[in-house]
Design a protein around this motif. Structure first.
Motif, PDB file in Angstrom:
ATOM      1  N   ALA A  78       5.862  -7.566 -17.189  1.00  0.00           N
ATOM      2  CA  ALA A  78       4.951  -7.937 -18.280  1.00  0.00           C
ATOM      3  C   ALA A  78       3.519  -7.488 -17.996  1.00  0.00           C
ATOM      4  O   ALA A  78       2.721  -7.402 -18.915  1.00  0.00           O
ATOM      5  N   LEU A  79       3.199  -7.184 -16.755  1.00  0.00           N
ATOM      6  CA  LEU A  79       1.830  -6.828 -16.398  1.00  0.00           C
ATOM      7  C   LEU A  79       1.608  -5.318 -16.328  1.00  0.00           C
ATOM      8  O   LEU A  79       0.685  -4.789 -16.920  1.00  0.00           O
ATOM      9  N   CYS A  80       2.467  -4.611 -15.593  1.00  0.00           N
ATOM     10  CA  CYS A  80       2.264  -3.159 -15.442  1.00  0.00           C
ATOM     11  C   CYS A  80       3.208  -2.342 -16.318  1.00  0.00           C
ATOM     12  O   CYS A  80       3.072  -1.126 -16.398  1.00  0.00           O
ATOM     13  N   GLU A  81       4.190  -2.994 -16.938  1.00  0.00           N
ATOM     14  CA  GLU A  81       5.163  -2.370 -17.834  1.00  0.00           C
ATOM     15  C   GLU A  81       6.029  -1.309 -17.150  1.00  0.00           C
ATOM     16  O   GLU A  81       6.485  -0.367 -17.775  1.00  0.00           O
ATOM     17  N   GLN A  82       6.265  -1.484 -15.846  1.00  0.00           N
ATOM     18  CA  GLN A  82       7.167  -0.629 -15.077  1.00  0.00           C
ATOM     19  C   GLN A  82       8.494  -1.377 -14.908  1.00  0.00           C
ATOM     20  O   GLN A  82       8.523  -2.606 -14.891  1.00  0.00           O
ATOM     21  N   GLY A 114       6.416  -9.116  -8.098  1.00  0.00           N
ATOM     22  CA  GLY A 114       5.671  -9.970  -7.172  1.00  0.00           C
ATOM     23  C   GLY A 114       4.330  -9.338  -6.817  1.00  0.00           C
ATOM     24  O   GLY A 114       3.304 -10.018  -6.696  1.00  0.00           O
ATOM     25  N   TRP A 115       4.328  -8.015  -6.675  1.00  0.00           N
ATOM     26  CA  TRP A 115       3.111  -7.265  -6.331  1.00  0.00           C
ATOM     27  C   TRP A 115       2.048  -7.465  -7.409  1.00  0.00           C
ATOM     28  O   TRP A 115       0.900  -7.770  -7.124  1.00  0.00           O
ATOM     29  N   CYS A 116       2.444  -7.314  -8.672  1.00  0.00           N
ATOM     30  CA  CYS A 116       1.505  -7.464  -9.793  1.00  0.00           C
ATOM     31  C   CYS A 116       1.044  -8.915  -9.909  1.00  0.00           C
ATOM     32  O   CYS A 116      -0.134  -9.182 -10.148  1.00  0.00           O
ATOM     33  N   ASN A 117       1.982  -9.826  -9.749  1.00  0.00           N
ATOM     34  CA  ASN A 117       1.681 -11.250  -9.870  1.00  0.00           C
ATOM     35  C   ASN A 117       0.629 -11.677  -8.843  1.00  0.00           C
ATOM     36  O   ASN A 117      -0.328 -12.383  -9.168  1.00  0.00           O
ATOM     37  N   MET A 127      -7.367  -8.485 -18.722  1.00  0.00           N
ATOM     38  CA  MET A 127      -8.302  -8.036 -17.676  1.00  0.00           C
ATOM     39  C   MET A 127      -7.526  -7.285 -16.589  1.00  0.00           C
ATOM     40  O   MET A 127      -7.967  -6.248 -16.112  1.00  0.00           O
ATOM     41  N   PHE A 128      -6.341  -7.792 -16.225  1.00  0.00           N
ATOM     42  CA  PHE A 128      -5.518  -7.117 -15.222  1.00  0.00           C
ATOM     43  C   PHE A 128      -5.131  -5.722 -15.706  1.00  0.00           C
ATOM     44  O   PHE A 128      -5.273  -4.747 -14.976  1.00  0.00           O
ATOM     45  N   ARG A 129      -4.663  -5.634 -16.957  1.00  0.00           N
ATOM     46  CA  ARG A 129      -4.258  -4.330 -17.495  1.00  0.00           C
ATOM     47  C   ARG A 129      -5.431  -3.366 -17.580  1.00  0.00           C
ATOM     48  O   ARG A 129      -5.302  -2.172 -17.327  1.00  0.00           O
ATOM     49  N   ARG A 130      -6.591  -3.884 -17.939  1.00  0.00           N
ATOM     50  CA  ARG A 130      -7.797  -3.041 -18.029  1.00  0.00           C
ATOM     51  C   ARG A 130      -8.183  -2.504 -16.650  1.00  0.00           C
ATOM     52  O   ARG A 130      -8.492  -1.318 -16.501  1.00  0.00           O
ATOM     53  N   GLY A 135      -8.189   2.072 -12.787  1.00  0.00           N
ATOM     54  CA  GLY A 135      -8.001   2.441 -11.391  1.00  0.00           C
ATOM     55  C   GLY A 135      -8.646   1.476 -10.406  1.00  0.00           C
ATOM     56  O   GLY A 135      -8.706   1.758  -9.210  1.00  0.00           O
ATOM     57  N   ARG A 136      -9.145   0.341 -10.884  1.00  0.00           N
ATOM     58  CA  ARG A 136      -9.763  -0.633  -9.971  1.00  0.00           C
ATOM     59  C   ARG A 136      -8.706  -1.428  -9.223  1.00  0.00           C
ATOM     60  O   ARG A 136      -8.983  -2.018  -8.198  1.00  0.00           O
ATOM     61  N   ILE A 137      -7.483  -1.446  -9.769  1.00  0.00           N
ATOM     62  CA  ILE A 137      -6.328  -2.031  -9.084  1.00  0.00           C
ATOM     63  C   ILE A 137      -5.305  -0.921  -8.978  1.00  0.00           C
ATOM     64  O   ILE A 137      -5.021  -0.233  -9.961  1.00  0.00           O
ATOM     65  N   GLU A 138      -4.742  -0.754  -7.799  1.00  0.00           N
ATOM     66  CA  GLU A 138      -3.727   0.288  -7.613  1.00  0.00           C
ATOM     67  C   GLU A 138      -2.436  -0.146  -8.304  1.00  0.00           C
ATOM     68  O   GLU A 138      -2.095  -1.324  -8.296  1.00  0.00           O
ATOM     69  N   PRO A 139      -1.698   0.803  -8.895  1.00  0.00           N
ATOM     70  CA  PRO A 139      -0.414   0.458  -9.497  1.00  0.00           C
ATOM     71  C   PRO A 139       0.580   0.075  -8.411  1.00  0.00           C
ATOM     72  O   PRO A 139       0.379   0.379  -7.227  1.00  0.00           O
ATOM     73  N   PRO A 140       1.656  -0.586  -8.793  1.00  0.00           N
ATOM     74  CA  PRO A 140       2.652  -0.967  -7.777  1.00  0.00           C
ATOM     75  C   PRO A 140       3.223   0.255  -7.082  1.00  0.00           C
ATOM     76  O   PRO A 140       3.308   1.327  -7.691  1.00  0.00           O
ATOM     77  N   PRO A 141       3.609   0.122  -5.826  1.00  0.00           N
ATOM     78  CA  PRO A 141       4.186   1.262  -5.101  1.00  0.00           C
ATOM     79  C   PRO A 141       5.442   1.770  -5.804  1.00  0.00           C
ATOM     80  O   PRO A 141       6.223   0.994  -6.320  1.00  0.00           O
ATOM     81  N   SER A 142       5.624   3.068  -5.834  1.00  0.00           N
ATOM     82  CA  SER A 142       6.800   3.644  -6.507  1.00  0.00           C
ATOM     83  C   SER A 142       7.991   3.614  -5.574  1.00  0.00           C
ATOM     84  O   SER A 142       7.863   3.452  -4.361  1.00  0.00           O
ATOM     85  N   GLU A 143       9.163   3.802  -6.170  1.00  0.00           N
ATOM     86  CA  GLU A 143      10.410   3.851  -5.399  1.00  0.00           C
ATOM     87  C   GLU A 143      10.452   5.137  -4.589  1.00  0.00           C
ATOM     88  O   GLU A 143      10.353   6.224  -5.138  1.00  0.00           O
TER      89      GLU A 143
END
Length: 145
Positions: A78-82, A114-117, A127-130, A135-143
């Protein structure tokens, strides 16, 4: 003619009125500091004895709820849509954080990595999505296999 007794310190030396007043004020300050320390100790003990707010769900019930929320969202965070993966499974996130008056009702819950949470904390979703988009918050690590 009556003789006036002189005030003395603990070693018997004569004290002037000013010295006596300074000692009296110092003793009063020490007594107040001790009372403050006792009050703070009592307050911190009271805070430590209060149980923390926790969701009432445990074990299998909680797991079923997380899976249902994730499926309801199309298995996307729900936060990063990944999408959720084995290494980044869904966790329960509160749309309105408990810290800001949110509740544990189903309508206030969503599935998130859990990372996004953890990075969102008590921040609002927009605010989190913005911050994620800027780029002020790094996206979750990829597989990485």
């Amino acid at each position: 003619m009556a003789r006036r007794a002189k005030e003395t310190d603990c070693k018997g030396a004569a004290l002037t009125r000013l010295d006596y007043e300074k000692l009296r004020l110092a003793a009063k300050a020490l007594a107040e500091a001790k009372a403050d320390r006792e009050w703070f100790a009592k307050q911190s003990a009271r805070k430590q004895s209060k149980p923390k707010k926790r969701s009432g769900l445990r074990g299998p019930q909680k797991r079923r709820l997380v899976i249902a929320l994730a499926e309801q969202q199309g298995n996307l965070c729900a936060l990063c849509e990944q999408p959720f993966t084995e290494s980044h499974p869904p966790t329960i996130d509160h749309k309105q954080p408990l810290m800001h008056g949110g509740t544990d009702r189903i309508a206030n819950l969503q599935a998130a990595h859990g990372w996004c949470n953890r990075r969102r904390g008590a921040m609002s979703i927009w605010m989190f999505r913005r911050m994620l988009a800027n780029g002020r918050i790094e996206p979750p690590p990829s597989e990485e296999s």
